[in-house]
Write a protein that holds these residues in place. Structure first.
Motif, PDB file in Angstrom:
ATOM      1  N   GLU A 398      38.085  35.340  50.969  1.00  0.00           N
ATOM      2  CA  GLU A 398      38.322  34.434  49.853  1.00  0.00           C
ATOM      3  C   GLU A 398      39.124  35.125  48.758  1.00  0.00           C
ATOM      4  O   GLU A 398      39.423  36.321  48.813  1.00  0.00           O
ATOM      5  CB  GLU A 398      36.986  33.921  49.288  1.00  0.00           C
ATOM      6  N   ILE A 399      39.441  34.344  47.726  1.00  0.00           N
ATOM      7  CA  ILE A 399      40.169  34.833  46.560  1.00  0.00           C
ATOM      8  C   ILE A 399      39.184  34.937  45.394  1.00  0.00           C
ATOM      9  O   ILE A 399      38.337  34.057  45.203  1.00  0.00           O
ATOM     10  CB  ILE A 399      41.312  33.864  46.187  1.00  0.00           C
ATOM     11  N   LEU A 400      39.285  35.987  44.619  1.00  0.00           N
ATOM     12  CA  LEU A 400      38.438  36.186  43.440  1.00  0.00           C
ATOM     13  C   LEU A 400      39.317  36.217  42.191  1.00  0.00           C
ATOM     14  O   LEU A 400      40.278  36.991  42.119  1.00  0.00           O
ATOM     15  CB  LEU A 400      37.658  37.487  43.551  1.00  0.00           C
ATOM     16  N   LEU A 401      38.997  35.379  41.218  1.00  0.00           N
ATOM     17  CA  LEU A 401      39.720  35.336  39.945  1.00  0.00           C
ATOM     18  C   LEU A 401      38.814  35.910  38.861  1.00  0.00           C
ATOM     19  O   LEU A 401      37.677  35.448  38.691  1.00  0.00           O
ATOM     20  CB  LEU A 401      40.133  33.901  39.614  1.00  0.00           C
ATOM     21  N   VAL A 402      39.300  36.908  38.128  1.00  0.00           N
ATOM     22  CA  VAL A 402      38.526  37.537  37.052  1.00  0.00           C
ATOM     23  C   VAL A 402      39.364  37.534  35.777  1.00  0.00           C
ATOM     24  O   VAL A 402      40.412  38.179  35.711  1.00  0.00           O
ATOM     25  CB  VAL A 402      38.115  38.976  37.409  1.00  0.00           C
ATOM     26  N   ASP A 403      38.887  36.790  34.776  1.00  0.00           N
ATOM     27  CA  ASP A 403      39.551  36.674  33.473  1.00  0.00           C
ATOM     28  C   ASP A 403      38.574  37.215  32.438  1.00  0.00           C
ATOM     29  O   ASP A 403      37.465  36.681  32.284  1.00  0.00           O
ATOM     30  CB  ASP A 403      39.883  35.202  33.206  1.00  0.00           C
ATOM     31  N   SER A 404      38.959  38.260  31.715  1.00  0.00           N
ATOM     32  CA  SER A 404      38.012  38.937  30.833  1.00  0.00           C
ATOM     33  C   SER A 404      38.751  39.590  29.676  1.00  0.00           C
ATOM     34  O   SER A 404      39.982  39.634  29.647  1.00  0.00           O
ATOM     35  CB  SER A 404      37.238  40.005  31.618  1.00  0.00           C
ATOM     36  N   GLY A 405      37.981  40.111  28.733  1.00  0.00           N
ATOM     37  CA  GLY A 405      38.596  40.806  27.607  1.00  0.00           C
ATOM     38  C   GLY A 405      37.562  41.559  26.806  1.00  0.00           C
ATOM     39  O   GLY A 405      36.353  41.356  26.947  1.00  0.00           O
ATOM     40  N   GLY A 406      38.060  42.443  25.942  1.00  0.00           N
ATOM     41  CA  GLY A 406      37.184  43.242  25.101  1.00  0.00           C
ATOM     42  C   GLY A 406      37.569  43.151  23.640  1.00  0.00           C
ATOM     43  O   GLY A 406      38.739  42.926  23.306  1.00  0.00           O
ATOM     44  N   GLN A 407      36.559  43.309  22.787  1.00  0.00           N
ATOM     45  CA  GLN A 407      36.778  43.399  21.346  1.00  0.00           C
ATOM     46  C   GLN A 407      36.575  44.855  20.931  1.00  0.00           C
ATOM     47  O   GLN A 407      35.476  45.406  21.053  1.00  0.00           O
ATOM     48  CB  GLN A 407      35.793  42.501  20.589  1.00  0.00           C
ATOM     49  N   TYR A 408      37.649  45.465  20.459  1.00  0.00           N
ATOM     50  CA  TYR A 408      37.611  46.828  19.958  1.00  0.00           C
ATOM     51  C   TYR A 408      38.020  46.811  18.487  1.00  0.00           C
ATOM     52  O   TYR A 408      38.723  45.891  18.043  1.00  0.00           O
ATOM     53  CB  TYR A 408      38.564  47.720  20.757  1.00  0.00           C
ATOM     54  N   ALA A 409      37.617  47.810  17.739  1.00  0.00           N
ATOM     55  CA  ALA A 409      37.946  47.840  16.315  1.00  0.00           C
ATOM     56  C   ALA A 409      39.446  47.824  16.081  1.00  0.00           C
ATOM     57  O   ALA A 409      39.915  47.361  15.033  1.00  0.00           O
ATOM     58  CB  ALA A 409      37.316  49.069  15.656  1.00  0.00           C
ATOM     59  N   ASP A 410      40.214  48.303  17.051  1.00  0.00           N
ATOM     60  CA  ASP A 410      41.668  48.361  16.880  1.00  0.00           C
ATOM     61  C   ASP A 410      42.404  47.259  17.613  1.00  0.00           C
ATOM     62  O   ASP A 410      43.642  47.190  17.538  1.00  0.00           O
ATOM     63  CB  ASP A 410      42.214  49.730  17.304  1.00  0.00           C
ATOM     64  N   ASP A 414      42.741  40.620  26.589  1.00  0.00           N
ATOM     65  CA  ASP A 414      42.513  39.434  27.424  1.00  0.00           C
ATOM     66  C   ASP A 414      43.392  39.598  28.651  1.00  0.00           C
ATOM     67  O   ASP A 414      44.616  39.680  28.533  1.00  0.00           O
ATOM     68  CB  ASP A 414      42.872  38.173  26.635  1.00  0.00           C
ATOM     69  N   ILE A 415      42.783  39.671  29.821  1.00  0.00           N
ATOM     70  CA  ILE A 415      43.531  39.948  31.049  1.00  0.00           C
ATOM     71  C   ILE A 415      42.935  39.168  32.203  1.00  0.00           C
ATOM     72  O   ILE A 415      41.714  39.022  32.303  1.00  0.00           O
ATOM     73  CB  ILE A 415      43.525  41.458  31.376  1.00  0.00           C
ATOM     74  N   THR A 416      43.793  38.648  33.066  1.00  0.00           N
ATOM     75  CA  THR A 416      43.328  37.995  34.291  1.00  0.00           C
ATOM     76  C   THR A 416      44.027  38.638  35.490  1.00  0.00           C
ATOM     77  O   THR A 416      45.239  38.852  35.467  1.00  0.00           O
ATOM     78  CB  THR A 416      43.644  36.490  34.297  1.00  0.00           C
ATOM     79  N   ARG A 417      43.230  38.924  36.514  1.00  0.00           N
ATOM     80  CA  ARG A 417      43.769  39.367  37.786  1.00  0.00           C
ATOM     81  C   ARG A 417      43.133  38.535  38.900  1.00  0.00           C
ATOM     82  O   ARG A 417      41.951  38.198  38.848  1.00  0.00           O
ATOM     83  CB  ARG A 417      43.500  40.854  38.016  1.00  0.00           C
ATOM     84  N   THR A 418      43.952  38.196  39.882  1.00  0.00           N
ATOM     85  CA  THR A 418      43.509  37.449  41.054  1.00  0.00           C
ATOM     86  C   THR A 418      43.614  38.366  42.256  1.00  0.00           C
ATOM     87  O   THR A 418      44.660  38.995  42.470  1.00  0.00           O
ATOM     88  CB  THR A 418      44.362  36.190  41.249  1.00  0.00           C
ATOM     89  N   LEU A 419      42.535  38.435  43.036  1.00  0.00           N
ATOM     90  CA  LEU A 419      42.412  39.483  44.044  1.00  0.00           C
ATOM     91  C   LEU A 419      41.970  38.915  45.381  1.00  0.00           C
ATOM     92  O   LEU A 419      41.076  38.064  45.432  1.00  0.00           O
ATOM     93  CB  LEU A 419      41.367  40.511  43.586  1.00  0.00           C
ATOM     94  N   PRO A 420      42.557  39.389  46.471  1.00  0.00           N
ATOM     95  CA  PRO A 420      42.026  39.029  47.781  1.00  0.00           C
ATOM     96  C   PRO A 420      40.793  39.881  48.084  1.00  0.00           C
ATOM     97  O   PRO A 420      40.741  41.058  47.732  1.00  0.00           O
ATOM     98  CB  PRO A 420      43.178  39.363  48.721  1.00  0.00           C
ATOM     99  N   VAL A 421      39.804  39.266  48.678  1.00  0.00           N
ATOM    100  CA  VAL A 421      38.629  40.014  49.116  1.00  0.00           C
ATOM    101  C   VAL A 421      38.783  40.231  50.620  1.00  0.00           C
ATOM    102  O   VAL A 421      38.653  39.290  51.411  1.00  0.00           O
ATOM    103  CB  VAL A 421      37.335  39.244  48.800  1.00  0.00           C
ATOM    104  N   GLY A 422      39.096  41.457  50.997  1.00  0.00           N
ATOM    105  CA  GLY A 422      39.399  41.714  52.398  1.00  0.00           C
ATOM    106  C   GLY A 422      40.776  41.182  52.751  1.00  0.00           C
ATOM    107  O   GLY A 422      41.694  41.164  51.916  1.00  0.00           O
ATOM    108  N   PRO A 423      40.957  40.684  53.975  1.00  0.00           N
ATOM    109  CA  PRO A 423      42.279  40.187  54.395  1.00  0.00           C
ATOM    110  C   PRO A 423      42.743  39.036  53.502  1.00  0.00           C
ATOM    111  O   PRO A 423      41.977  38.124  53.211  1.00  0.00           O
ATOM    112  CB  PRO A 423      42.033  39.718  55.829  1.00  0.00           C
ATOM    113  N   PRO A 424      44.001  39.069  53.053  1.00  0.00           N
ATOM    114  CA  PRO A 424      44.489  38.004  52.161  1.00  0.00           C
ATOM    115  C   PRO A 424      44.477  36.633  52.831  1.00  0.00           C
ATOM    116  O   PRO A 424      44.787  36.497  54.025  1.00  0.00           O
ATOM    117  CB  PRO A 424      45.925  38.436  51.859  1.00  0.00           C
TER     118      PRO A 424
END
Length: 601
Positions: A398-410, A414-424
């Motif tokens: 399957e395909i895994l979509l991960v959209d995430s981000g961090g709050q830092y003082a500086d 915000d970043i998204t990557r889409t990834l194959p799990v095993g064979p595409p």
């Protein structure tokens, strides 16, 4: 700090709560009542006591509204939420309505009898929203009727007000003292002939005063109102318990703190013209001015554009935050690539691992938003939030979509990557490549000063359009500097008329979603910069984008022969930069993974 995985809503409560609201509407003599997904600050992300739409309907998306009638209740959602809304609301009680294709005025005119009163809480709707709705309803015999909040009246266990402490955002990250900001904006007020400006956006107030807070999960803001005077003095309306002696000293003598309850009476005592932003100021503010005879000047929030155009200190902080965040993401992706193909992970385990690696930087203040981690069909839900009830296994193939981000003082990431799990998955490769081509086209764009997001947004969609495909969300939003991950006024959207300016940070996130199968999105953050000179070019000012995000883009789903030479060159150059800047910051195991991930295409 981190997200909860408890289910935030239930389809089982909607009908009972709807019946209670309708009973109160009948007492109030209302034919309809509008329930928005916002608070008095027009916030997209809400404190628990302000989540009225979710409490009533079960819908937890960040945009939308409900219109309740005696026998029908519509939940209006845009393209991001049309899959999600059907899973969260009781469709026997609530009818999902496609918005903005279906206009609320048209829907009301069709379903509400002539002479019907349409109730709304004037603190929860902006002046612009109500003015536009009034104009659209003209001639239909319907009356917009300001009223008390009827949801609050039936919400017996409504949470209390958050009283999180405010903190100082130091000059080493802000790059400009609050006094200098206030003086600069006060000069602009005087130049426009305005005696004062009403500020209701929480991120505007946080930016202007160089403070941060924790009243809203993942958004470091303080719930407050403010009045900025043309002298540079400011009156802040907020709960005194939020402000320590250090913060009060930071404010200095030109900032006066008063309680929330004093805000409306204070408006009546102002001398006009008073500047208010019709796009964000509550309708009630204008009603207070009208009743007191105070002259109003409608204009943009004076903070909104200066806040969006980051200064050199803020941009240096953003670059540092993205290098730090990029290293955490590489550690995460290396772990995921080793573990996911084994088939033992769940979405929640993936989210927790990513949160832990960001926390391990020892610089994380908060996550920027609830991580979107969608495995397989869940990836097609654009703003999917995993809960214990929905938690899916990450299945090989399957395909895994991960959209995430961090709050830092500086900075905020915000970043998204889409990834194959095993064979595409073969049927995802061509659309993935088109999404990547759209991201590259936007990244490489050069454009004259004065161009807005709507003028160039089609660059990201064009490869998908050629294949008869598209996505139902904007291509990019503004991003704050250790502030809200969604920040106005500029966007990469067909709706955005705000000219892009140097210093604006924007996301670049084209996508493609196949309901019941998979979701694809690739997202980098970029900053608008002066374009490099070109030999033979016209003598005109040009702008371009500098990419801030430094994380490999998965190449296993790419159909290489679909890429043009310049696209291939851009991707290889980007990966060379990622390897050079992030490689020295990661563990030996992650570095070995990174070298392979950044190999040429």
């Amino acid at each position: 700090m981190f997200q909860s995985f408890a289910a935030e809503s239930s389809t089982e409560t909607g009908a009972v709560r709807l019946a209670a609201l309708r009973a109160l509407m009948a007492i109030e003599g209302l034919a309809a009542y509008i329930v928005p997904q916002t608070d008095a600050h027009q916030g997209e992300y809400l404190a628990p006591r302000d989540a009225r739409l979710a409490w009533l309907t079960g819908f937890t998306g960040s945009a939308g509204f409900a219109i309740v009638l005696a026998r029908k209740a519509g939940v209006f959602v845009d393209g991001r939420y049309r899959v999600q809304v059907r899973t969260e609301v009781d469709t026997a009680a609530f009818t999902p309505v496609h918005w903005p294709e279906t206009k609320p005025a048209d829907w009301l005119a069709e379903h509400v009898p002539n002479g019907g009163r349409v109730g709304f809480d004037p603190w929860l709707h902006s002046q612009k929203q109500i003015a536009e709705l009034e104009a659209a309803l003209e001639g239909h015999g319907l009356v917009l009727w300001p009223t008390r909040n009827l949801v609050d009246a039936i919400w017996a266990d409504q949470p209390g007000t958050v009283l999180a402490p405010a903190s100082i955002h130091p000059i080493e990250y802000a790059g400009e003292a609050s006094s200098a900001k206030r003086a600069r904006l006060a000069e602009a007020l005087r130049g426009a002939g305005h005696k004062a400006a009403v500020l209701t956006l929480t991120d505007s107030i946080a930016w202007l005063l160089n403070i941060r807070g924790a009243d809203i999960a993942h958004n470091p803001v303080v719930q407050a109102f403010a009045v900025l005077h043309d002298t540079g003095q400011l009156t802040l309306f907020a709960a005194a318990a939020k402000f320590s002696p250090d913060v009060l000293e930071h404010f200095g003598p030109e900032v006066r703190l008063r309680p929330f309850a004093a805000f409306a009476p204070a408006l009546r005592g102002l001398v006009g013209p008073v500047r208010v932003d019709p796009a964000s100021v509550p309708r009630q503010v204008v009603l207070e001015f009208d009743e007191a005879g105070v002259e109003v000047a409608f204009a943009d929030d004076p903070c909104i554009l200066p806040k969006a155009c980051k200064n050199p200190v803020e941009l240096a902080g953003a670059r540092a935050a993205h290098r730090r965040d990029g290293a955490a993401m590489v550690e995460f992706l290396a772990w995921l690539d080793a573990e996911a193909p084994k088939g033992g992970l769940t979405e929640i385990e993936v989210v927790r691992r990513l949160e832990g690696l960001r926390a391990a930087t020892n610089a994380l203040r908060e996550i920027a938003f609830d991580t979107i981690c969608g495995a397989g069909a869940n990836g097609a839900i654009v703003h999917y939030r995993v809960s214990e009830a929905s938690n899916a296994r990450v299945v090989p193939g399957e395909i895994l979509l991960v959209d995430s981000g961090g709050q830092y003082a500086d900075g905020t990431t915000d970043i998204t990557r889409t990834l194959p799990v095993g064979p595409p998955r073969e049927d995802a490769r061509a659309p993935y490549t088109r999404v990547l081509q759209g991201l590259i086209a936007m990244t490489r764009a050069r454009f004259p000063r004065g161009v807005a997001g709507r003028d160039i947004e089609a660059l990201a969609r064009f490869p998908l359009w050629l294949a008869g495909q598209d996505y139902d969300h904007g291509t990019g939003h503004g991003v704050g500097s250790y502030l809200c991950v969604h920040e106005g006024p500029a966007r990469l959207s067909r709706l955005s008329e705000v000219p892009l300016q140097p210093g604006m940070i924007l996301s670049n996130e084209p996508g493609y979603y196949r309901e019941g199968a998979f979701g694809i999105r690739i997202e980098n953050l970029m900053v608008v910069v002066e374009a490099a000179a070109l030999e033979g070019a016209d003598a005109r000012a040009m702008l371009a984008f500098e990419t801030l995000t430094l994380v490999p883009i998965d190449t296993r789903l790419i159909v290489a022969e679909m890429l043009t030479g310049p696209e291939r060159d851009w991707l290889n150059a980007y990966h060379a930069r990622v390897l050079a800047e992030i490689g020295p910051r990661v563990s030996p195991e992650a570095l070995r993974w990174l070298v392979d991930a950044c190999a040429g295409v």
